[in-house]
Design an enzyme around this catalytic site. Structure first.
Site, PDB file in Angstrom:
ATOM      1  N   LYS A 162       0.842  -1.211   0.000  1.00 43.13           N
ATOM      2  CA  LYS A 162       0.000   0.000   0.000  1.00 43.13           C
ATOM      3  C   LYS A 162       0.872   1.255   0.000  1.00 43.13           C
ATOM      4  O   LYS A 162       0.637   2.186  -0.792  1.00 43.13           O
ATOM      5  CB  LYS A 162      -0.903  -0.008   1.236  1.00 43.13           C
ATOM      6  CG  LYS A 162      -1.712   1.278   1.456  1.00 43.13           C
ATOM      7  CD  LYS A 162      -2.460   1.210   2.773  1.00 43.13           C
ATOM      8  CE  LYS A 162      -3.188   2.512   3.062  1.00 43.13           C
ATOM      9  NZ  LYS A 162      -4.338   2.729   2.167  1.00 43.13           N
TER      10      LYS A 162
ATOM     11  N   ASN B 184     -15.326  -9.974   0.555  1.00 46.82           N
ATOM     12  CA  ASN B 184     -15.215  -8.515   0.585  1.00 46.82           C
ATOM     13  C   ASN B 184     -14.046  -8.034  -0.261  1.00 46.82           C
ATOM     14  O   ASN B 184     -13.624  -6.895  -0.159  1.00 46.82           O
ATOM     15  CB  ASN B 184     -15.060  -8.013   2.032  1.00 46.82           C
ATOM     16  CG  ASN B 184     -15.124  -6.498   2.113  1.00 46.82           C
ATOM     17  OD1 ASN B 184     -15.778  -5.849   1.312  1.00 46.82           O
ATOM     18  ND2 ASN B 184     -14.421  -5.921   3.062  1.00 46.82           N
TER      19      ASN B 184
ATOM     20  N   SER C 164     -18.719   9.696   4.700  1.00 47.27           N
ATOM     21  CA  SER C 164     -17.377  10.114   5.106  1.00 47.27           C
ATOM     22  C   SER C 164     -16.848  11.219   4.204  1.00 47.27           C
ATOM     23  O   SER C 164     -17.200  11.310   3.023  1.00 47.27           O
ATOM     24  CB  SER C 164     -16.424   8.915   5.072  1.00 47.27           C
ATOM     25  OG  SER C 164     -16.368   8.349   3.769  1.00 47.27           O
TER      26      SER C 164
ATOM     27  N   TYR D 272      -9.559  -3.729  -2.071  1.00 44.42           N
ATOM     28  CA  TYR D 272      -9.312  -3.494  -3.495  1.00 44.42           C
ATOM     29  C   TYR D 272      -8.098  -2.586  -3.604  1.00 44.42           C
ATOM     30  O   TYR D 272      -7.847  -1.753  -2.732  1.00 44.42           O
ATOM     31  CB  TYR D 272     -10.519  -2.850  -4.193  1.00 44.42           C
ATOM     32  CG  TYR D 272     -10.868  -1.488  -3.648  1.00 44.42           C
ATOM     33  CD1 TYR D 272     -10.238  -0.334  -4.116  1.00 44.42           C
ATOM     34  CD2 TYR D 272     -11.814  -1.344  -2.647  1.00 44.42           C
ATOM     35  CE1 TYR D 272     -10.535   0.900  -3.590  1.00 44.42           C
ATOM     36  CE2 TYR D 272     -12.122  -0.103  -2.125  1.00 44.42           C
ATOM     37  CZ  TYR D 272     -11.478   1.022  -2.604  1.00 44.42           C
ATOM     38  OH  TYR D 272     -11.769   2.258  -2.077  1.00 44.42           O
TER      39      TYR D 272
ATOM     40  N   TYR E 227      -7.100  -1.210   2.156  1.00 41.96           N
ATOM     41  CA  TYR E 227      -7.049  -2.340   3.069  1.00 41.96           C
ATOM     42  C   TYR E 227      -7.972  -2.064   4.253  1.00 41.96           C
ATOM     43  O   TYR E 227      -8.161  -0.918   4.646  1.00 41.96           O
ATOM     44  CB  TYR E 227      -5.632  -2.574   3.595  1.00 41.96           C
ATOM     45  CG  TYR E 227      -4.567  -2.760   2.539  1.00 41.96           C
ATOM     46  CD1 TYR E 227      -4.880  -3.033   1.210  1.00 41.96           C
ATOM     47  CD2 TYR E 227      -3.213  -2.654   2.871  1.00 41.96           C
ATOM     48  CE1 TYR E 227      -3.895  -3.198   0.264  1.00 41.96           C
ATOM     49  CE2 TYR E 227      -2.226  -2.825   1.928  1.00 41.96           C
ATOM     50  CZ  TYR E 227      -2.565  -3.090   0.613  1.00 41.96           C
ATOM     51  OH  TYR E 227      -1.592  -3.255  -0.337  1.00 41.96           O
TER      52      TYR E 227
ATOM     53  N   TRP F 177     -18.349  -7.796   6.992  1.00 43.24           N
ATOM     54  CA  TRP F 177     -17.047  -7.150   6.935  1.00 43.24           C
ATOM     55  C   TRP F 177     -16.270  -7.322   8.231  1.00 43.24           C
ATOM     56  O   TRP F 177     -15.284  -6.635   8.485  1.00 43.24           O
ATOM     57  CB  TRP F 177     -17.197  -5.682   6.559  1.00 43.24           C
ATOM     58  CG  TRP F 177     -17.669  -5.529   5.132  1.00 43.24           C
ATOM     59  CD1 TRP F 177     -17.987  -6.527   4.253  1.00 43.24           C
ATOM     60  CD2 TRP F 177     -17.881  -4.308   4.436  1.00 43.24           C
ATOM     61  NE1 TRP F 177     -18.385  -6.009   3.049  1.00 43.24           N
ATOM     62  CE2 TRP F 177     -18.338  -4.649   3.129  1.00 43.24           C
ATOM     63  CE3 TRP F 177     -17.755  -2.968   4.777  1.00 43.24           C
ATOM     64  CZ2 TRP F 177     -18.643  -3.679   2.175  1.00 43.24           C
ATOM     65  CZ3 TRP F 177     -18.061  -2.008   3.821  1.00 43.24           C
ATOM     66  CH2 TRP F 177     -18.493  -2.362   2.536  1.00 43.24           C
TER      67      TRP F 177
ATOM     68  N   HIS G  75     -13.639   6.122  -5.948  1.00 41.91           N
ATOM     69  CA  HIS G  75     -12.375   5.398  -5.884  1.00 41.91           C
ATOM     70  C   HIS G  75     -11.356   5.950  -6.879  1.00 41.91           C
ATOM     71  O   HIS G  75     -10.231   5.465  -6.948  1.00 41.91           O
ATOM     72  CB  HIS G  75     -12.592   3.911  -6.150  1.00 41.91           C
ATOM     73  CG  HIS G  75     -13.451   3.256  -5.116  1.00 41.91           C
ATOM     74  ND1 HIS G  75     -14.769   2.959  -5.329  1.00 41.91           N
ATOM     75  CD2 HIS G  75     -13.185   2.873  -3.848  1.00 41.91           C
ATOM     76  CE1 HIS G  75     -15.279   2.403  -4.240  1.00 41.91           C
ATOM     77  NE2 HIS G  75     -14.342   2.348  -3.329  1.00 41.91           N
TER      78      HIS G  75
END
Length: 768
Positions: free
Chosen positions: A19, A126, A449, A528, A532, A577, A708
């Protein structure tokens, strides 16, 4: 000796190294060479880890910088034309397809503005994959410019002295999981199989040349309800891929469910062996074993690749011994049920977990030891000490008081139809809500958010470490909330949110405040790309000891006259989740969560928060993969758990819900009886998708931009999108909103995108 294997290992790194380097590359802080070097380092670490654990069959090509399905699209040249007209390096083409790309022109480079491909859930997990997108002009070929990734990674491992078995998604699953591009909607991707197969075969030939004698070909769609037209493709397809000395042996793998409905499609294949998931469906053993010829191996998926509970060595060994009795030791392989991609990397990274609870868990690194121990045990090796320790862990969990709360179980027994039904139908509620909120046509809102800035993360960490007092942290959070509220007022949003600066994750945040949950500090799992999550773990009966969100929502409402949404995560999503319990049904767990959230919803209403969003993006994800009683039962209890959470409010209280990144059925959403729903839509380019929701009775917002992606849609783009929707969907029921929450975006993108969105809504208010 019985061999051990795994189907794949997490690629993210124990400290989220992937990441960090990927996002640094996107930000221009590191070079492509740095990115590729870190990937090579992570792959080497993973292979050596598996070798040191004693795993016999080690996978390669399970690594990806974004998504393993997207990797194949790049490899096989399944790249829509909109990505090829720019002079991008292969890795940038990959990222553009995965997350979109918007870049201004410079003196040396042309401007780039391209949206991402559609992203959907990987079966009922997920994890999200990037859907292959085909057109009549798709030209399959091995993309030499991008490099032959499966071959290159096999050779990397070989240079380290490690022999691996490359993993490749099968040709039928790859096509079936794809979609037709917007200019080729009459195309059935499976019809491209004859064109695709020679190219797929050439990849296998390249692997054999590199020294790969066996390849794992994943055909996970074999656990779905497949039409006969797809089932009939297997025999000819795999006949073309086996029996040629220039090609490696094939082990055909499937996972996540029951293969029996499709056994006729694969029973006569001349592959070297099969893998099946016996964690999910142990009762399929006799049927699947019956299709093997006297030479084929059976990879027994008996260590759970999807959950974190320790494997019961006694039960697992008994199951494997049943396979040995039927086939012999030389034809049985002990394996994980699926790739370990879906589990955290290493339990040893957890320093704060209660020791008793920690002893019940097994992460990806520990699951390596599990498959090896089971293989040794059924082979007759002395592993008595390991078996005894495992038995003690299993017994400890079974007998622990941590898992049981009598009060929760008593309350669960009180659930009836009245507890899960609103007082009046939607039309009557709508009248009360119109009077109360007086919203304009095309009301605008966001999903919850707002950007989680570096400053927010720093202060949250300081508070967690005791370096910031509760009083100072609360002042900081209130300041962030006010910033978000003032911004929304400034650009003209109609129904506001507080921005969730206090929340680390939409499930973890609630798990940390509910009894019956445990949570990790380093249990990261890829959702994805570079997103994470740290799923909390349901260890016992769930209840809510105190209010979880009321304080922040009340503060946000106190500083604005506009309606403020209370933001909650729904019971099914909290369950899906998380890592759920495997000792009680998921229905029981979802209803317990529904009761806990019911208390929160009612407390919000009492405190004056009367627009309440309860997100259920995982409701489609939890749908059983096959039609039948299990699926209808799931839909009933999943919807019931949502209604239990949301039905105890007044008619004028407006309940919202949100769904994203799944193939949704309007009937499933209708059963929730939410007043307003918002649905991810920006990457749906099939006009029939809008039509499916044309008769949805309540209010709906089809998401208008991809959160995204860093690209910023123009006002004109929003207008065009809304015009297409309004050809089908009535204007007086349509809300204007993004695809999902804005947590991962930067403020510059958010400001421009939302401003353009609001201006588009104003355009249609004038028009209508």
């Amino acid at each position: 000796m019985v061999q051990s294997s795994i189907l794949g290992f997490p690629r993210i790194g124990g400290q989220r190294e992937l990441k960090k380097v990927t996002e640094s590359y996107w930000q221009g802080k590191v070079s492509v060479e740095d990115l590729l070097a870190k990937g090579k380092e992570l792959r080497a670490h993973n292979w050596k880890l598996q070798q040191a654990a004693g795993v016999d069959i080690i996978p390669s090509n399970d690594f990806s910088y974004y998504d393993q399905v997207l990797d194949l699209s790049l490899l096989f040249n399944v790249i829509p034309d909109r990505y090829t007209k720019f002079d991008l390096a292969p890795i940038d083409v990959l990222f553009a397809m995965g997350r979109g790309l918007q870049r201004k022109a410079t003196e040396t480079t042309a401007a780039v503005d391209v949206t991402a491909l559609e992203m959907v859930k990987w079966f009922d997990s997920n994890y999200h994959y990037v859907r292959p997108t085909f057109s009549h002009s798709t030209e399959f070929k091995l993309n030499q410019e991008a490099g032959l990734k499966p071959v290159n990674e096999f050779l990397e491992a070989k240079e380290l002295g490690i022999s691996t078995r490359p993993v490749v998604l099968g040709p039928i699953s790859y096509l079936f999981l794809g979609k037709a591009d917007k200019d080729s909607l009459d195309l059935d991707p499976i019809s491209l199989l004859d064109k695709f197969l020679p190219v797929y075969k050439s990849l296998l030939a390249e692997l054999k040349k590199a020294g790969a004698n066996q390849v794992q070909i994943d055909e996970p769609i074999l656990v779905l309800d497949l039409p006969e037209s797809v089932q009939s493709k297997y025999k000819a397809t795999f006949d073309a891929l086996v029996g040629d000395e220039s090609l490696p042996e094939i082990v055909l793998t499937t996972y996540f469910g029951d293969v029996r409905a499709n056994l006729s499609a694969i029973k006569d294949l001349s592959v070297a062996g099969f893998h099946f998931d016996f964690v999910r469906v142990p009762e399929q053993f006799d049927d699947v074993a019956a299709i093997l010829n006297d030479k084929q191996t059976l990879s027994v998926g008996i260590v759970d690749g999807r959950n974190i509970w320790k494997t019961d060595f006694s039960k697992a060994s008994n199951f494997v011994n049943k396979a040995i009795e039927k086939l012999g030791k030389e034809r049985v392989i002990v394996s994980t049920s699926s790739s370990l991609l879906h589990t955290p990397v290493d339990l040893n990274n957890e320093k704060k977990l209660d020791a008793t609870i920690k002893d019940w868990f097994s992460f990806a690194t520990q699951k390596l030891d599990e498959v090896v121990t089971i293989a040794k045990n059924v082979s007759g090796e002395d592993v008595a000490a390991l078996l005894a320790a495992n038995a003690a862990s299993i017994k400890s969990r079974k007998e622990s008081s941590i898992t049981t709360n009598p009060k929760v179980q008593e309350r669960l027994a009180t659930i009836d139809e009245s507890l899960s039904t609103r007082k009046v139908p939607f039309d009557d509620r709508l009248a009360a809500q119109k009077d109360k909120y007086n919203l304009p046509l095309f009301p605008t809102t966001t999903i919850g958010s707002f950007p989680q800035t570096k400053d927010i993360r720093i202060n949250r960490n300081k508070f967690a470490k005791g370096e910031l007092s509760a009083e100072d942290y609360e002042k900081f959070i209130e300041k962030e909330i006010e910033t978000v509220v003032r911004f929304q007022e400034e650009i003209g949003l109609d129904v506001l949110v507080h921005g969730e600066p206090e929340r680390n994750d939409m499930v973890q945040y609630f798990g940390e405040q509910l009894e019956g949950y445990a949570f990790t500090t380093g249990g990261w799992v890829q959702s994805y790309g570079s997103r994470y999550v740290r799923p909390p773990i349901v260890v016992g009966d769930v209840s809510r000891p105190k209010a979880m969100t009321v304080k922040e929502s009340v503060y946000a409402q106190s500083i604005t006259d506009k309606p403020m949404k209370g933001m909650l995560t729904g019971p099914v999503t909290c369950l899906r989740w998380s890592f759920p319990r495997d000792d009680v049904s998921q229905k029981v767990q979802a209803l317990q969560l529904g009761l806990a959230l019911r208390d929160e919803v009612q407390d919000l209403e009492k405190a004056g928060i009367t627009v309440i969003q309860v997100d259920e993006p995982a409701i489609r994800e939890g749908l059983p993969l096959r039609a039948g009683k299990e699926r209808s039962d799931y839909l009933n209890w999943a919807a019931q758990s949502f209604r239990v959470a949301t039905s105890g409010v007044e008619n004028s209280t407006q309940i919202h819900s949100h769904f994203c990144y799944s193939d949704l059925d309007p009937n499933h959403i209708k059963a929730l009886d939410a007043d307003v729903v918002s649905i991810e839509f920006s990457k749906k380019d099939d006009p029939n998708y809008i039509q499916e929701f044309s008769n949805y009775p309540n209010h709906i917002g089809l998401g208008l931009f991809d959160i995204h992606s860093p690209r910023i849609p123009s006002k004109e783009e929003f207008i065009t999108r809304i015009e297409e929707i309004l050809k089908v969907y009535p204007a007086n029921k349509f809300w204007v909103n993004p695809d999902c929450g804005l947590k991962t975006r930067g403020w510059t993108e958010v400001r421009e995108s939302l401003t353009n969105m609001v201006e588009a809504a104003k355009h249609f208010r004038g028009k209508y």
